[in-house]
Structures are given as C-alpha cells and as structure tokens.
Write an enzyme that holds these catalytic residues in place. Structure first.
Site, PDB file in Angstrom:
ATOM      1  N   ARG A  26      34.539  33.077  84.254  1.00  0.00           N
ATOM      2  CA  ARG A  26      35.056  34.157  85.102  1.00  0.00           C
ATOM      3  C   ARG A  26      35.409  35.424  84.338  1.00  0.00           C
ATOM      4  O   ARG A  26      35.698  36.460  84.926  1.00  0.00           O
ATOM      5  CB  ARG A  26      36.256  33.655  85.906  1.00  0.00           C
ATOM      6  CG  ARG A  26      35.841  32.819  87.105  1.00  0.00           C
ATOM      7  CD  ARG A  26      37.032  32.222  87.792  1.00  0.00           C
ATOM      8  NE  ARG A  26      37.601  31.115  87.031  1.00  0.00           N
ATOM      9  CZ  ARG A  26      38.817  30.628  87.223  1.00  0.00           C
ATOM     10  NH1 ARG A  26      39.613  31.174  88.122  1.00  0.00           N
ATOM     11  NH2 ARG A  26      39.258  29.610  86.509  1.00  0.00           N
ATOM     12  N   GLN A  86      33.622  20.427  70.615  1.00  0.00           N
ATOM     13  CA  GLN A  86      33.408  19.683  71.854  1.00  0.00           C
ATOM     14  C   GLN A  86      32.092  20.234  72.417  1.00  0.00           C
ATOM     15  O   GLN A  86      32.070  21.270  73.064  1.00  0.00           O
ATOM     16  CB  GLN A  86      34.559  19.911  72.847  1.00  0.00           C
ATOM     17  CG  GLN A  86      34.425  19.059  74.094  1.00  0.00           C
ATOM     18  CD  GLN A  86      35.382  19.483  75.206  1.00  0.00           C
ATOM     19  OE1 GLN A  86      35.842  20.617  75.269  1.00  0.00           O
ATOM     20  NE2 GLN A  86      35.665  18.559  76.109  1.00  0.00           N
ATOM     21  N   TYR A 114      46.956  25.334  75.242  1.00  0.00           N
ATOM     22  CA  TYR A 114      45.699  25.937  75.700  1.00  0.00           C
ATOM     23  C   TYR A 114      45.527  27.295  75.028  1.00  0.00           C
ATOM     24  O   TYR A 114      46.464  28.093  74.984  1.00  0.00           O
ATOM     25  CB  TYR A 114      45.732  26.188  77.212  1.00  0.00           C
ATOM     26  CG  TYR A 114      45.682  24.977  78.093  1.00  0.00           C
ATOM     27  CD1 TYR A 114      45.499  23.700  77.586  1.00  0.00           C
ATOM     28  CD2 TYR A 114      45.792  25.127  79.471  1.00  0.00           C
ATOM     29  CE1 TYR A 114      45.451  22.595  78.428  1.00  0.00           C
ATOM     30  CE2 TYR A 114      45.743  24.034  80.321  1.00  0.00           C
ATOM     31  CZ  TYR A 114      45.574  22.771  79.798  1.00  0.00           C
ATOM     32  OH  TYR A 114      45.531  21.702  80.627  1.00  0.00           O
ATOM     33  N   ASN A 243      42.116  33.587  83.052  1.00  0.00           N
ATOM     34  CA  ASN A 243      40.812  33.097  83.520  1.00  0.00           C
ATOM     35  C   ASN A 243      39.840  34.229  83.794  1.00  0.00           C
ATOM     36  O   ASN A 243      38.641  34.051  83.701  1.00  0.00           O
ATOM     37  CB  ASN A 243      40.989  32.266  84.792  1.00  0.00           C
ATOM     38  CG  ASN A 243      41.737  30.975  84.494  1.00  0.00           C
ATOM     39  OD1 ASN A 243      41.363  30.231  83.602  1.00  0.00           O
ATOM     40  ND2 ASN A 243      42.820  30.739  85.211  1.00  0.00           N
ATOM     41  N   ARG A 332      45.325  57.289  61.892  1.00  0.00           N
ATOM     42  CA  ARG A 332      44.331  56.215  61.785  1.00  0.00           C
ATOM     43  C   ARG A 332      44.625  55.332  60.573  1.00  0.00           C
ATOM     44  O   ARG A 332      45.497  55.650  59.756  1.00  0.00           O
ATOM     45  CB  ARG A 332      42.936  56.838  61.718  1.00  0.00           C
ATOM     46  CG  ARG A 332      42.543  57.501  63.049  1.00  0.00           C
ATOM     47  CD  ARG A 332      41.251  58.274  62.934  1.00  0.00           C
ATOM     48  NE  ARG A 332      40.187  57.461  62.362  1.00  0.00           N
ATOM     49  CZ  ARG A 332      39.121  57.962  61.722  1.00  0.00           C
ATOM     50  NH1 ARG A 332      38.992  59.263  61.565  1.00  0.00           N
ATOM     51  NH2 ARG A 332      38.198  57.161  61.250  1.00  0.00           N
ATOM     52  N   TYR A 365      42.666  68.075  60.144  1.00  0.00           N
ATOM     53  CA  TYR A 365      42.168  66.751  59.816  1.00  0.00           C
ATOM     54  C   TYR A 365      42.383  66.476  58.336  1.00  0.00           C
ATOM     55  O   TYR A 365      41.890  67.222  57.482  1.00  0.00           O
ATOM     56  CB  TYR A 365      40.670  66.622  60.142  1.00  0.00           C
ATOM     57  CG  TYR A 365      40.098  65.325  59.626  1.00  0.00           C
ATOM     58  CD1 TYR A 365      40.598  64.109  60.087  1.00  0.00           C
ATOM     59  CD2 TYR A 365      39.104  65.298  58.650  1.00  0.00           C
ATOM     60  CE1 TYR A 365      40.119  62.906  59.596  1.00  0.00           C
ATOM     61  CE2 TYR A 365      38.610  64.097  58.157  1.00  0.00           C
ATOM     62  CZ  TYR A 365      39.127  62.904  58.627  1.00  0.00           C
ATOM     63  OH  TYR A 365      38.653  61.721  58.127  1.00  0.00           O
ATOM     64  N   ALA A 379      47.706  75.561  59.685  1.00  0.00           N
ATOM     65  CA  ALA A 379      46.992  75.190  60.906  1.00  0.00           C
ATOM     66  C   ALA A 379      45.480  75.234  60.680  1.00  0.00           C
ATOM     67  O   ALA A 379      44.965  76.122  60.007  1.00  0.00           O
ATOM     68  CB  ALA A 379      47.367  76.152  62.029  1.00  0.00           C
ATOM     69  N   TYR A 386      33.267  63.891  54.042  1.00  0.00           N
ATOM     70  CA  TYR A 386      32.057  63.102  54.272  1.00  0.00           C
ATOM     71  C   TYR A 386      30.850  64.021  54.223  1.00  0.00           C
ATOM     72  O   TYR A 386      30.833  65.073  54.869  1.00  0.00           O
ATOM     73  CB  TYR A 386      32.188  62.453  55.661  1.00  0.00           C
ATOM     74  CG  TYR A 386      31.075  61.522  56.053  1.00  0.00           C
ATOM     75  CD1 TYR A 386      30.678  60.487  55.209  1.00  0.00           C
ATOM     76  CD2 TYR A 386      30.445  61.655  57.290  1.00  0.00           C
ATOM     77  CE1 TYR A 386      29.665  59.612  55.590  1.00  0.00           C
ATOM     78  CE2 TYR A 386      29.445  60.777  57.673  1.00  0.00           C
ATOM     79  CZ  TYR A 386      29.051  59.761  56.825  1.00  0.00           C
ATOM     80  OH  TYR A 386      28.065  58.897  57.207  1.00  0.00           O
ATOM     81  N   SER A 404      46.052  78.718  56.525  1.00  0.00           N
ATOM     82  CA  SER A 404      45.412  78.248  57.758  1.00  0.00           C
ATOM     83  C   SER A 404      43.895  78.332  57.664  1.00  0.00           C
ATOM     84  O   SER A 404      43.342  79.173  56.960  1.00  0.00           O
ATOM     85  CB  SER A 404      45.881  79.100  58.938  1.00  0.00           C
ATOM     86  OG  SER A 404      47.253  78.871  59.144  1.00  0.00           O
TER      87      SER A 404
END
Ligand code: UD1
Ligand code: MG
Length: 465
Positions: A26, A86, A114, A243, A332, A365, A379, A386, A404
C-alpha cells in the site's frame, strides 16, 4: 531516546526480533517500507534505536521484500544485528520462526517489534518486559501490548479470561461479530519466554482466514500449556503502524509533536511550534529561539542562546552559542557558524566554517570556505568553488573585509585584515593587510548623458543613426 527506568529493569536476558519482511504494497513504492523516513530517520532506524536502547543480548531483523536494502540499512544502523531472510511471507508467526536460528542457545525473554511501528516508547517496552520477567514467579510466559483504538477495524482482538489474563487473540478476519465488538486490540508487540515459546511457535497452524502462521496464536498456545498470558496497555499513538503514505504523514506529525514538546521542555522557544520541523537527531541548546517555518534536516546542533530566524533550512551543521541565522538562510552539510557569528537572509553556507563574530548578512554563497574571526562578508559575495570538475577552497582571514558583490575564485586566500573592494573578482591570493581591487576602472564623461539621450531619441524617431 528515553532510557529504561531502573525500577523496571530485569536480569532476564533479552533478545529482540524485528519483523521487517512485509510487502508494503500500500505504500506504492520502489523503496521497501521499513526504509521510508519519519523525522529524517527510516522506520527501521526508529525501531532499531528503540531496540538498542534496551541493550539486548541478541538482535535479529527479519527481512524479505527489498532484502538487500533492508539488510544493508540494518548493518549501518545496528552492526551487531543478525539479518535473517524470510523468503516467503507466510505470516508473523512464520517470520519469527525464521529468526529462530538467531535465537539458538538463547535463554531469556524475546521481544517482537514491527519495523513499521516507529512511535513506540522505551518505557512502554520496559513495562511489557516487566510483565514477563519482572514478576519473577508471577511473571507471564507471554505478554502482549494492547490498546483501545477509536476504531478497532482490522486489528486483532485481545480476548480476556475472567481474571483479566489474556485467553487468546483473534484476528479480525477470523472473529465472530461478538469478538469484533471487543475494543481491546493487539498492537502486535509482544514478549515471551525463550526457549519455552519455541514449541508453541513450531506448533502454529495456518488453518485460518488468511492461511498464515499467526504469531498471535502463541497466546492461546501458552494458555493450553497452563502458562499465564497477560496484556499491558499503551496509548494508541505509540502503536501507529505505517501501511500507506497517509499513515506515514500521521506518524511524521506525531513524531514532530513529540520532538517539539521535548525541545520546548528543554528550554527552547518555538515561536510557532506547529511550523517547525525537527529531525530525529536535532540538538537544540538552552534559550535557543526558533522562528516560524524552520526546517531541520538530519545532523543539526544549535548551541545555547542562538537564534534561527523564520524560513531557514538547516542540515548537517553546527550553530555555536549566541549566533544568529536567518531569516531565509540555508545551512548545508559541513556549515559551522561560530559563536556570535551572523548569517543573514538569502545566504547559503556549505562545508564552510565561520569563526566567532564573523558576519555574512545578505545574499551570499559560501562553499568550501573558512572565514576568520570577526571577518565581514559584504552582500552578494560568492565563493566560486566549482569549475565544473573539482571543488576548491577559499580561505578568508580574521577581521578581513570583503566588499559587496565580490567573486572569490577558488582556490584562493584573503589574508588577515585584508580589504577587498566591492565588485572585485579575486583570482589571486591577497596578502594580510592588503587592499585588493579587481574590477575595471571607472570612466566618467561629464555632460554625456544628455548627448546620449538626444542620440537615442533620434534613433527611435528614425531620423538618425
Ligand atoms: C498484525 C497482528 C494483529 C495486530 C496488528 C497490529 C498477526 C497475525 N496479527 O496484523 O493482531 O492487531 O498486526 O498492527 O500477527 N511481517 C513479516 N512477515 C510476514 C508477515 C508480516 O515480516 O510474513 C511483518 C510485517 O512487515 C509487519 C508486521 O510483520 O511489520 C505485521 O504484519 P502485518 O501483515 O501488517 O500484520 P497485520 O495483518 O496488520
Ligand atoms: Mg499491519
């Protein structure tokens, strides 16, 4: 994870079997059900954490559907656990039977959990254990965790004897109308003595409505053997089984309610608790204030007195004491915000350390970087970490000033106390204390604005070039 209350500890050895072989049809998912997440941790992870908190002598996980994925998740979460397969899903009794080899030579109490029931509490498990072992002579051979749901629906019903003991469990599909009227239901969690229960397990039959070996039939088997069986009650919320996706959302909501309450009781201010989302491992210090609509992914620590502004998203990071983050900040993995440092709106920080008192207040960033104590990042500053192939680091010294709209093209270092002029694109290291200007020199032509306007007007009218 709560600790087991001392008073309920027993010297009975404990083995835990986690049933995780179900098909999870389900969920309509390619991911095995036990690996769906609540509070950033898999359902299996919640149950294994509960299991490990009880310090079992043996721990076995019964896996079937998505065996490899469930087995490797188990190895990561509980390295000491046995994973048994199982292959055919023949019922809960059959599943526990599959785990019997992992219980070979074990003497004590077996607890069955369970993998799709993530909200069970340690103290409830401890009460169940105590019903089997803690009572010594008076302890039951088997104890079942029961609850009284608003809607008993498809749950197994707990049929009591005249003295309040458990006579047997009847599955909804096998129950008479009279039995279905019983409101006391089986959570599925049970504990029994081992190896005493082994014979009862081997003797289970599949002659029932579902054609399955029901673990629940152990209760009647114990009574047939003249052994006492008992029921321990718990609140319905703890037994919530996942479920489908609706259950998953309900479990998430219940988890969040709990986690928010724990945070607030521990001295955290949640301005709008119902809008803050925590992870299973979020650590929040005293006098931390969290604004509305803040999301904590896994692996976040916020130390005393820090403030997280509205609409911030944090994951895999540390915010040191007295720091201020957000509103609208994104931290992050690998972000470390130092004591009293500030990360303002629309700032993203990844794998970067801001030393104490450093400031990055607007629209920036910082990735793969170190920012020294008291440095000010203007700012719109971007670390260009990268190049499409590799990631490179930027190092900014203490008390440096980055003007800035600066692009810092990594790998690059700006020394202590250096000053980078606004609008610079920095591609080479800047020595401590130096001033770096890396932008085109400004040209000003007096009176040219009017000449330009005249030229453009003519062009538009089609009378000149
Ligand atoms: C079971 C109980 C029922 C109880 C309910 C609570 C039985 C026979 N019935 O019913 O009394 O009210 O749980 O939610 O035990 N599993 C396996 N292998 C199998 C079958 C199941 O590992 O062959 C696992 C499932 O992954 C799941 C758990 O066992 O984690 C329960 O199985 P499920 O099929 O959901 O049992 P219910 O019919 O809900
Ligand atoms: Mg079920």
């Amino acid at each position: 994870m709560g600790r087991f209350p001392e008073a309920l500890m027993t010297d009975f050895a404990l083995a835990i079997v986690v049933l995780a072989a179900g098909a999870g049809t389900r969920m309509c998912s390619d991911i095995p059900k036990p690996l769906h997440r609540v509070g950033g941790l898999s359902l299996l992870g919640h149950v294994l954490a509960l299991a490990q908190a009880a310090s079992p002598e043996r721990l076995a996980v019964v896996a079937g559907q998505g065996f490899e994925a469930v087995a490797s998740a188990t190895r990561a979460l509980a390295p000491g656990a046995a994973v048994v397969e199982q292959a055919e899903r023949l019922g809960t009794g059959h599943a526990v039977r599959c785990a019997a080899p992992a219980l070979d030579g074990f003497v004590g109490e077996v607890l069955v959990l369970y993998a799709d029931t993530p909200l069970l509490r340690s103290d409830t498990v401890a009460r169940l254990r105590a019903a089997v072992a803690g009572g010594g002579e008076e302890g039951a051979a088997i104890a079942v965790l029961g609850f009284e749901p608003a809607d008993p629906g498809g749950y197994g019903r707990l049929i009591l004897d005249g003295e309040g003991g458990l006579a047997r469990i009847v599955e909804a599909k096998d129950a008479t109308a009279g039995e279905r009227a019983v409101r006391l239901c089986n959570s599925g969690v049970m504990a029994f003595r081992w190896p005493q229960a082994r014979a009862w397990l081997d003797g289970l039959s599949a002659a029932n409505a579902k054609g399955e070996y029901y673990l629940t039939d152990l209760a009647a088997a114990a009574r047939m053997a003249g052994e006492p069986a008992s029921v321990v009650l718990c609140p319905e919320e703890e037994t919530l089984g996942v479920n489908d996706r609706l259950d998953l959302a309900a479990a998430e909501a219940a988890f969040q309610r709990r986690a928010r309450a724990v945070a607030m009781r521990g001295g955290v201010t949640l301005v709008a608790p119902e809008t803050v989302f925590l992870s299973h491992d979020t650590i929040l210090g005293r006098d931390v204030t969290i604004g509305p609509n803040v999301v904590f992914g896994p692996g976040v620590t916020v130390e005393d007195g820090a403030e997280i502004g509205a609409f911030s998203w944090l994951e895999g990071c540390v915010v040191r004491a007295g720091a201020a983050v957000g509103p609208y900040a994104r931290l992050r993995p690998g972000a470390e915000i130092g004591q009293g440092a500030r990360v303002g709106n629309f700032v993203e920080v990844k794998n970067a350390t801001l030393d104490r008192g450093a400031k990055v207040n607007h629209l920036s960033y910082l990735g793969d970087a170190t920012v020294g104590r008291g440095a000010n990042i203007g700012a719109g500053t971007i670390t260009c970490n990268y190049d499409g192939y590799g990631k490179y680091r930027t190092a900014i010294g203490a008390e440096a000033f980055i003007g800035s709209n600066t692009a810092l093209v990594a790998p690059v270092a700006v020394g202590e106390g250096a000053n980078v002029a606004a609008g610079s694109t920095i591609t080479a290291d800047v020595a401590p204390g130096a001033l770096a200007l890396a932008r085109a020199r400004q040209v000003v032509k007096p009176g040219y604005a009017a000449r330009l306007r005249a030229l453009f007007a003519k062009r538009k009218a089609g009378t000149g070039r």
